[in-house]
Motif scaffolding. Structure first.
Motif, PDB file in Angstrom:
ATOM      1  N   VAL A   1      75.841  61.335 -23.238  1.00 54.73           N
ATOM      2  CA  VAL A   1      75.967  59.964 -23.737  1.00 54.73           C
ATOM      3  C   VAL A   1      76.303  58.985 -22.620  1.00 54.73           C
ATOM      4  N   SER A   2      75.756  59.223 -21.433  1.00 56.15           N
ATOM      5  CA  SER A   2      75.943  58.272 -20.338  1.00 56.15           C
ATOM      6  C   SER A   2      75.046  57.058 -20.575  1.00 56.15           C
ATOM      7  N   SER A   3      75.072  56.103 -19.659  1.00 54.40           N
ATOM      8  CA  SER A   3      74.278  54.885 -19.821  1.00 54.40           C
ATOM      9  C   SER A   3      72.857  55.033 -19.294  1.00 54.40           C
ATOM     10  N   GLY A   4      72.499  56.208 -18.786  1.00 53.59           N
ATOM     11  CA  GLY A   4      71.170  56.409 -18.216  1.00 53.59           C
ATOM     12  C   GLY A   4      70.324  57.386 -19.012  1.00 53.59           C
ATOM     13  N   ASP A   5      69.150  56.952 -19.464  1.00 53.33           N
ATOM     14  CA  ASP A   5      68.257  57.835 -20.219  1.00 53.33           C
ATOM     15  C   ASP A   5      67.884  59.077 -19.432  1.00 53.33           C
ATOM     16  N   ASN A   6      67.506  58.877 -18.159  1.00 54.85           N
ATOM     17  CA  ASN A   6      67.060  60.025 -17.356  1.00 54.85           C
ATOM     18  C   ASN A   6      68.184  61.055 -17.187  1.00 54.85           C
ATOM     19  N   SER A   7      69.382  60.568 -16.876  1.00 54.19           N
ATOM     20  CA  SER A   7      70.516  61.483 -16.709  1.00 54.19           C
ATOM     21  C   SER A   7      70.801  62.236 -17.998  1.00 54.19           C
ATOM     22  N   ASN A   8      70.717  61.526 -19.109  1.00 55.89           N
ATOM     23  CA  ASN A   8      71.020  62.165 -20.391  1.00 55.89           C
ATOM     24  C   ASN A   8      70.012  63.248 -20.739  1.00 55.89           C
ATOM     25  N   ILE A   9      68.745  62.948 -20.580  1.00 52.81           N
ATOM     26  CA  ILE A   9      67.745  63.937 -20.979  1.00 52.81           C
ATOM     27  C   ILE A   9      67.718  65.123 -20.027  1.00 52.81           C
ATOM     28  N   ILE A  10      67.908  64.868 -18.733  1.00 56.96           N
ATOM     29  CA  ILE A  10      67.946  65.989 -17.779  1.00 56.96           C
ATOM     30  C   ILE A  10      69.146  66.879 -18.069  1.00 56.96           C
ATOM     31  N   SER A  11      70.300  66.260 -18.289  1.00 58.88           N
ATOM     32  CA  SER A  11      71.512  67.031 -18.579  1.00 58.88           C
ATOM     33  C   SER A  11      71.352  67.843 -19.856  1.00 58.88           C
ATOM     34  N   ALA A  12      70.776  67.223 -20.866  1.00 55.95           N
ATOM     35  CA  ALA A  12      70.586  67.918 -22.137  1.00 55.95           C
ATOM     36  C   ALA A  12      69.660  69.116 -21.979  1.00 55.95           C
ATOM     37  N   ARG A  13      68.603  68.934 -21.217  1.00 61.83           N
ATOM     38  CA  ARG A  13      67.666  70.036 -21.021  1.00 61.83           C
ATOM     39  C   ARG A  13      68.286  71.159 -20.179  1.00 61.83           C
ATOM     40  N   VAL A  14      69.084  70.808 -19.178  1.00 58.60           N
ATOM     41  CA  VAL A  14      69.763  71.837 -18.382  1.00 58.60           C
ATOM     42  C   VAL A  14      70.724  72.624 -19.271  1.00 58.60           C
ATOM     43  N   ALA A  15      71.474  71.908 -20.121  1.00 54.96           N
ATOM     44  CA  ALA A  15      72.421  72.587 -21.003  1.00 54.96           C
ATOM     45  C   ALA A  15      71.700  73.542 -21.943  1.00 54.96           C
ATOM     46  N   ARG A  16      70.580  73.106 -22.471  1.00 54.85           N
ATOM     47  CA  ARG A  16      69.858  73.943 -23.436  1.00 54.85           C
ATOM     48  C   ARG A  16      69.080  75.054 -22.756  1.00 54.85           C
ATOM     49  N   GLU A  17      68.303  74.716 -21.732  1.00 55.77           N
ATOM     50  CA  GLU A  17      67.351  75.666 -21.161  1.00 55.77           C
ATOM     51  C   GLU A  17      67.975  76.618 -20.157  1.00 55.77           C
TER      52      GLU A  17
END
Length: 217
Positions: A67-83
């Protein structure tokens, strides 16, 4: 990941519910938003850095919110956490509605902040009945939130339901929610949380506007 207004509020809310929380942010000053009573872990760094995630306890985590202010950071972080760490419950905050749809299709649940905020404002601007609070995925059932129409003040929920064919799930009165009871008498200022079939919504709101009729008793 992210200790702005959303992240800090989310962290405190989860902690209040008994969960153990670790918060990641690249700016250590951001952790001040958590307040002195926050007992969770704080980790300074980038939320998509695997070493930072490990320091935050990602390998023991049940869920991850980006839930940071950056879309790219959020989606990359989410994918790293999941994948890479196998976290099943992952949510990413996304500002760009177009991106949010893409990532939803990729299996990453998103909260499209701009779309959600605009939708909430829209519902408060337009007349009741034009846009529901909720519509089920099949598009058949909708939920609406509205002040009890004047013609129904002093009448019971049962009478309203029989006349409209809808169902009142609960009523908010003076800010407190109450599970609807058939014999509950509606008062001025009550907020109805009403469920109905989408196909019959126009008739439901027509009945709400006109009020009860003797032949419908």
């Amino acid at each position: 990941m992210g200790c702005g207004r959303v992240g800090s509020t989310l962290a405190r809310s989860l902690e209040a519910r008994g969960h153990a929380i670790a918060v990641i942010d690249s700016n250590p000053d951001a952790f001040r938003r958590l307040g002195p009573s926050f007992a969770g872990m704080t980790v300074t760094g980038l939320g998509f850095d695997r070493d930072v995630l490990r320091r935050a306890g990602i390998e023991r985590a049940d869920a991850f919110a980006a839930v940071s202010s950056g879309d790219n950071s959020n989606i990359i972080s989410a994918r790293v956490a999941r994948e890479q760490f196998g976290i099943d419950t992952v949510v990413a905050r996304i500002y760009d509605p177009g991106r949010a749809e893409v990532y939803e299709r990729l299996g990453v649940p998103t909260v499209a902040t701009v779309t959600w905020a605009a939708d909430q404002v829209l519902r408060k601007l337009i007349p009741a009945g034009e846009e529901p609070v909720f519509r089920d995925p099949s598009g058949q059932v909708r939920a609406d939130q509205l002040f009890v129409p004047a013609p129904w003040i002093g009448h019971t929920i049962d009478r309203l339901e029989r006349a409209t064919g809808g169902r009142v799930g609960y009523v908010t009165r003076f800010g407190a929610a109450m599970v609807a009871a058939p014999d509950q008498v509606l008062q001025e200022g009550d907020v109805l949380h009403l469920f109905a079939y989408e196909a019959g919504a126009d008739e439901v709101f027509a009945v709400l506007d006109r009020g009860p009729r003797e032949e419908e008793d």
